[in-house]
Design an enzyme around this catalytic site. Structure first.
Site, PDB file in Angstrom:
ATOM      1  N   PHE A  29      37.765   8.101  -2.867  1.00 39.45           N
ATOM      2  CA  PHE A  29      38.051   7.053  -1.878  1.00 39.45           C
ATOM      3  C   PHE A  29      38.665   7.606  -0.595  1.00 39.45           C
ATOM      4  O   PHE A  29      39.101   6.842   0.252  1.00 39.45           O
ATOM      5  CB  PHE A  29      38.999   6.005  -2.484  1.00 39.45           C
ATOM      6  N   LEU A  30      38.720   8.943  -0.455  1.00 37.21           N
ATOM      7  CA  LEU A  30      39.378   9.505   0.735  1.00 37.21           C
ATOM      8  C   LEU A  30      38.648   9.113   2.011  1.00 37.21           C
ATOM      9  O   LEU A  30      37.456   8.802   1.995  1.00 37.21           O
ATOM     10  CB  LEU A  30      39.482  11.037   0.627  1.00 37.21           C
ATOM     11  N   ARG A  31      39.401   9.128   3.113  1.00 30.71           N
ATOM     12  CA  ARG A  31      38.812   8.867   4.427  1.00 30.71           C
ATOM     13  C   ARG A  31      38.827  10.159   5.232  1.00 30.71           C
ATOM     14  O   ARG A  31      39.836  10.867   5.227  1.00 30.71           O
ATOM     15  CB  ARG A  31      39.633   7.826   5.207  1.00 30.71           C
ATOM     16  N   GLU A  32      37.719  10.426   5.921  1.00 34.94           N
ATOM     17  CA  GLU A  32      37.729  11.585   6.809  1.00 34.94           C
ATOM     18  C   GLU A  32      38.803  11.364   7.860  1.00 34.94           C
ATOM     19  O   GLU A  32      39.043  10.241   8.295  1.00 34.94           O
ATOM     20  CB  GLU A  32      36.354  11.756   7.472  1.00 34.94           C
ATOM     21  N   CYS A  76      29.658   7.139   5.224  1.00 32.29           N
ATOM     22  CA  CYS A  76      29.816   6.333   4.003  1.00 32.29           C
ATOM     23  C   CYS A  76      29.451   4.859   4.171  1.00 32.29           C
ATOM     24  O   CYS A  76      28.510   4.390   3.532  1.00 32.29           O
ATOM     25  CB  CYS A  76      31.242   6.448   3.494  1.00 32.29           C
ATOM     26  N   LYS A 101      28.408  28.508   5.183  1.00 31.46           N
ATOM     27  CA  LYS A 101      29.628  27.770   4.843  1.00 31.46           C
ATOM     28  C   LYS A 101      30.516  28.603   3.921  1.00 31.46           C
ATOM     29  O   LYS A 101      31.723  28.730   4.128  1.00 31.46           O
ATOM     30  CB  LYS A 101      29.202  26.470   4.131  1.00 31.46           C
ATOM     31  N   LYS A 112      25.551   3.960   4.859  1.00 28.02           N
ATOM     32  CA  LYS A 112      24.595   4.305   3.791  1.00 28.02           C
ATOM     33  C   LYS A 112      24.976   3.646   2.466  1.00 28.02           C
ATOM     34  O   LYS A 112      24.115   3.230   1.705  1.00 28.02           O
ATOM     35  CB  LYS A 112      24.472   5.829   3.634  1.00 28.02           C
ATOM     36  N   THR A 116      29.201   9.347  -4.612  1.00 28.92           N
ATOM     37  CA  THR A 116      29.042   7.892  -4.629  1.00 28.92           C
ATOM     38  C   THR A 116      27.620   7.592  -5.100  1.00 28.92           C
ATOM     39  O   THR A 116      26.650   7.975  -4.442  1.00 28.92           O
ATOM     40  CB  THR A 116      29.272   7.320  -3.210  1.00 28.92           C
TER      41      THR A 116
HETATM   42  P1  NAD Z   1      28.549  16.647   2.669  1.00 28.40           P
HETATM   43  O1  NAD Z   1      27.162  16.439   3.130  1.00 28.40           O
HETATM   44  O2  NAD Z   1      29.631  16.884   3.652  1.00 28.40           O
HETATM   45  O3  NAD Z   1      28.597  17.906   1.665  1.00 28.40           O
HETATM   46  C1  NAD Z   1      27.718  18.086   0.606  1.00 28.40           C
HETATM   47  C2  NAD Z   1      27.641  19.592   0.352  1.00 28.40           C
HETATM   48  O4  NAD Z   1      26.899  19.804  -0.846  1.00 28.40           O
HETATM   49  C3  NAD Z   1      26.912  20.368   1.451  1.00 28.40           C
HETATM   50  O5  NAD Z   1      27.752  21.415   1.902  1.00 28.40           O
HETATM   51  C4  NAD Z   1      25.654  20.908   0.772  1.00 28.40           C
HETATM   52  O6  NAD Z   1      25.246  22.170   1.260  1.00 28.40           O
HETATM   53  C5  NAD Z   1      26.133  20.978  -0.663  1.00 28.40           C
HETATM   54  N1  NAD Z   1      25.066  20.981  -1.685  1.00 28.40           N
HETATM   55  C6  NAD Z   1      24.015  20.146  -1.810  1.00 28.40           C
HETATM   56  N2  NAD Z   1      23.301  20.445  -2.898  1.00 28.40           N
HETATM   57  C7  NAD Z   1      23.923  21.519  -3.493  1.00 28.40           C
HETATM   58  C8  NAD Z   1      23.675  22.271  -4.654  1.00 28.40           C
HETATM   59  N3  NAD Z   1      22.634  22.019  -5.443  1.00 28.40           N
HETATM   60  N4  NAD Z   1      24.502  23.284  -4.951  1.00 28.40           N
HETATM   61  C9  NAD Z   1      25.552  23.584  -4.167  1.00 28.40           C
HETATM   62  N5  NAD Z   1      25.853  22.875  -3.048  1.00 28.40           N
HETATM   63  C10 NAD Z   1      25.041  21.861  -2.719  1.00 28.40           C
HETATM   64  O7  NAD Z   1      28.871  15.421   1.721  1.00 28.40           O
HETATM   65  P2  NAD Z   1      30.264  14.649   1.593  1.00 28.40           P
HETATM   66  O8  NAD Z   1      30.505  13.840   2.810  1.00 28.40           O
HETATM   67  O9  NAD Z   1      31.298  15.582   1.120  1.00 28.40           O
HETATM   68  O10 NAD Z   1      29.910  13.625   0.418  1.00 28.40           O
HETATM   69  C11 NAD Z   1      29.794  14.043  -0.922  1.00 28.40           C
HETATM   70  C12 NAD Z   1      29.770  12.806  -1.802  1.00 28.40           C
HETATM   71  O11 NAD Z   1      31.032  12.116  -1.703  1.00 28.40           O
HETATM   72  C13 NAD Z   1      28.724  11.773  -1.391  1.00 28.40           C
HETATM   73  O12 NAD Z   1      28.259  11.111  -2.527  1.00 28.40           O
HETATM   74  C14 NAD Z   1      29.513  10.798  -0.516  1.00 28.40           C
HETATM   75  O13 NAD Z   1      28.920   9.518  -0.492  1.00 28.40           O
HETATM   76  C15 NAD Z   1      30.841  10.783  -1.240  1.00 28.40           C
HETATM   77  N6  NAD Z   1      31.989  10.439  -0.417  1.00 28.40           N
HETATM   78  C16 NAD Z   1      32.095  10.930   0.858  1.00 28.40           C
HETATM   79  C17 NAD Z   1      33.239  10.615   1.612  1.00 28.40           C
HETATM   80  C18 NAD Z   1      33.369  11.124   3.032  1.00 28.40           C
HETATM   81  O14 NAD Z   1      34.264  10.622   3.744  1.00 28.40           O
HETATM   82  N7  NAD Z   1      32.576  12.066   3.490  1.00 28.40           N
HETATM   83  C19 NAD Z   1      34.244   9.816   1.068  1.00 28.40           C
HETATM   84  C20 NAD Z   1      34.120   9.368  -0.241  1.00 28.40           C
HETATM   85  C21 NAD Z   1      32.987   9.685  -0.974  1.00 28.40           C
END
Ligand code: NAD
Length: 453
Positions: free
Chosen positions: A152-155, A263, A35, A266, A122
Site C-alpha cells: 500500500f506504499l505511496r511513491e 497505480c 539497474k 491501471k 497488485t
Molecule cells: P516497476 O515497474 O517499478 O518495477 C518492476 C521491476 O520488475 C522492473 O525493474 C523490472 O525490470 C522487474 N522485472 C520484471 N520481470 C522480472 C523478472 N522476471 N525477473 C526479475 N525482474 C523482473 O513496478 P512497481 O511500480 O514497483 O510495481 C510492482 C508491483 O507493485 C505492481 O504490481 C504494482 O501494481 C504494485 N504496486 C506499486 C506501487 C507503486 O507506487 N509503484 C504501490 C503499491 C503496489
C-alpha cells in the site's frame, strides 16, 4: 532468514532496503542489468526519498545484495517476494500478469523445500491461487507455501509508508505461510501496526478496492470543483468542511488535474474489467475511470482556451511533469496529456521538473529548463501541474518579469485565490475561479509592483 525479492522497481527496491534495515539478509533480483549494476554501486535508479541512504548503509553491512541471477538468489531463500510490474494489458483495461508468471516459471525450479513465495504485486482475486497451482505443476514434489501480501506504499513517501503502514495484509492458505510472513513483519507488529491475516482472495481484492476507492474520492472532489466554478464556491473551502467530518476524512480531497501514476489508473481499469468479466460490474469504478480520463483532456483544453483563439506558435512552460511531487514517475501523469495536446496545437512547450526523466515517452519534443524561471522566460503562460515544494513558493515578481505575458494556470491550487493577481498575473485555478479567464492578449502587462501589497 534469507529473503529474495524478484523485481527491483519502486515496490521491490523499497521492500528490499526496508527489510534489510530490519536486519534480514536480502537479495534483490532484476532482469535489468543496468539497474542491478547501478544498485551494486550504491546508486539508486529511482528517485525516492530516503532509499539511497538505506541502500548504502545496508549494502555496507553486507545485508543487502543485488543480482540478475534468479537461480542463485532463489535456491537458498526461505522467502521469495515477487514484486514485478502488473501493467495494463494491450486492451488498456485488463491486468497483464505475464511478468508475474514469467517470474514464477523462473523461480520454481530453484525453490528449496519449505520456501514461502509472497506475491506483492497488485493482482486480481484468484491470482495467488494460480501461482500456487503453477508452482505445484512445475515442482510436484515440492513442499512450499504461497502468500498474498499486497503493498500500500505511496511513491514519494514509500520508505515511511513501508516502515509505518496503516496495516499489513497477509493472505494465506496455510500455517507455514502465515507464520513466516508474520515473522517477516514482526518488526512492524512490535510498533503496533495492525497485521491482518486473511484469505488469499480477500488480500488481493482489498488492495484493488482500496485503490479504486481513493481514485473515486479524488474524482468526486474534482467534479465538485467543476460545480464550484459554476456557482462561485471555493472547492478548497468545501473540501475542508467535508474533511472535518470524521466519516469522510480530509485526505484525497484535493481537487486537481485528475489522478495519474502507476497505480490508480491501471488498478481502477483492471478492477472494472475483472469485475465485469465475473459478472459483478463496478459501475462507480467504471465511471471514475471515464471521468478521470476526460478530466485530463479537459485540463489540456483549459490551458489551450486560456491561450486564446490562436495558440499556435505561443510558448507555454509546464512546471511539474511527474504525476505527484517527490517521485520521478511520469506514468499516466496529467502533464503528459497536456503536453501532447499543446504540441498538437502547435504550441512550443517548455518544462521544468526536479526529477522527471527527460527521455520519457511523450516528452521528446519538450524543451527542458533547469529552473522554473528559465522555463518561463518569454513564455505566454505557465502551468503549475505538480505541487513540488520548489513550486509552492515561487518568486512571483521574478516569474512575471521573466514572462512575455503574465498568465498562470494553477492546476494544483498552490496559490491563494487572489494572490497572483496582486502581482499582475491573470490567474486560472481549479474549483474557485468565478469568471472566465480573459484572453491573455487582452491583459496589459502591468508594472512590476505588488498591487495592494
Ligand atoms: P516497476 O515497474 O517499478 O518495477 C518492476 C521491476 O520488475 C522492473 O525493474 C523490472 O525490470 C522487474 N522485472 C520484471 N520481470 C522480472 C523478472 N522476471 N525477473 C526479475 N525482474 C523482473 O513496478 P512497481 O511500480 O514497483 O510495481 C510492482 C508491483 O507493485 C505492481 O504490481 C504494482 O501494481 C504494485 N504496486 C506499486 C506501487 C507503486 O507506487 N509503484 C504501490 C503499491 C503496489
Amino acid at each position: 532468514m534469507k529473503i529474495t525479492i524478484i523485481g527491483t522497481g519502486y515496490v521491490g527496491l523499497v521492500t528490499g532496503v526496508c527489510l534489510s534495515e530490519f536486519g534480514f539478509d536480502v537479495t534483490c533480483v532484476d532482469k535489468d542489468d543496468a539497474k542491478i549494476e547501478a544498485l551494486s554501486n550504491n546508486v539508486c535508479p529511482i528517485y525516492e526519498p530516503g532509499v539511497e541512504q538505506m541502500l548504502r548503509t545496508n549494502s555496507a553491512a553486507q545485508r543487502l545484495h543485488f543480482t540478475t541471477d534468479v537461480g542463485e538468489a532463489t535456491s537458498d531463500a526461505d522467502v521469495v517476494f515477487i514484486a514485478v510490474g502488473t501493467p495494463s494489458a494491450e486492451n488498456g483495461a485488463d491486468v497483464d500478469l505475464s511478468h508475474l508468471f514469467v517470474a514464477v516459471n523462473e523461480i520454481a525450479p530453484n525453490l528449496k523445500r519449505g520456501a514461502v513465495v509472497i506475491v506483492k504485486c497488485t493482482v486480481v482475486a484468484g491470482t495467488a491461487a494460480k501461482v500456487r497451482k503453477k508452482i505445484a505443476e512445475l515442482r510436484p514434489d515440492l513442499d512450499f507455501s504461497v502468500v498474498s501480501n499486497p503493498e500500500f506504499l505511496r511513491e514519494g513517501s514509500a520508505v515511511d509508508d513501508f516502515m509505518r503502514p496503516d496495516r499489513v495484509v497477509i493472505g494465506t492458505h496455510d500455517e507455514r505461510g502465515r507464520d513466516v510472513a508474520e515473522h517477516v513483519y514482526r518488526p512492524l507488529k512490535l510498533q503496533s501496526t495492525p497485521i491482518r491475516i486473511t484469505s488469499l482472495e480477500d488480500a488481493e481484492l482489498a488492495k484493488y478496492a482500496s485503490n479504486a476507492f481513493l481514485a473515486m474520492k479524488v474524482t468526486f472532489i474534482n467534479e465538485i470543483a467543476d460545480l464550484c466554478e459554476k456557482t462561485g464556491a471555493n472547492v478548497m473551502e468545501v473540501a475542508d468542511i467535508m474533511g472535518l467530518d470524521e466519516r469522510i476524512g480530509d485526505r484525497f480531497l484535493r481537487a486537481g488535474p485528475g489522478f495519474g501514476g502507476s497505480c490508480f489508473p491501471k488498478d481502477s481499469r483492471a478492477l472494472a474489467a475483472f469485475a465485469s468479466s465475473v459478472g459483478a460490474p463496478q459501475r462507480l469504478v467504471e465511471t471514475t475511470v471515464l471521468v478521470n480520463e476526460e478530466r485530463k483532456k479537459d485540463m489540456a483544453r483549459r490551458v489551450l482556451a486560456a491561450l486564446g483563439p490562436q495558440p499556435r506558435g505561443k510558448t507555454v512552460a509546464i512546471l511539474g511533469i511527474t504525476f505527484k511531487p517527490d517521485t520521478d514517475d511520469v506514468r499516466e501523469s496529467p502533464s503528459i496529456e497536456i503536453v501532447s495536446a499543446l504540441l498538437a496545437a502547435g504550441v512550443v512547450v517548455r518544462a521544468f521538473d526536479p526529477q522527471a526523466p527527460r527521455d520519457s515517452d511523450g516528452l521528446e519534443q519538450v524543451n527542458w529548463a533547469c529552473d522554473p524561471y528559465l522555463a518561463a522566460h518569454d513564455a505566454d503562460a505557465v502551468v503549475i501541474a505538480t505541487e513540488w515544494n520548489v513550486l509552492r513558493a515561487l518568486d512571483l515578481v521574478r516569474l512575471r518579469e521573466a514572462m512575455a505575458h503574465p498568465l498562470m494556470i494553477d492546476l494544483r491550487n498552490v496559490h491563494k485565490r487572489k494572490e497572483p493577481a496582486r502581482y499582475g498575473f491573470t490567474y486560472v485555478s481549479i474549483g474557485r475561479s468565478i469568471a472566465e479567464a480573459p484572453h491573455y492578449a487582452d491583459v496589459e502587462r502591468p508594472e512590476l509592483r505588488v498591487v495592494g501589497g
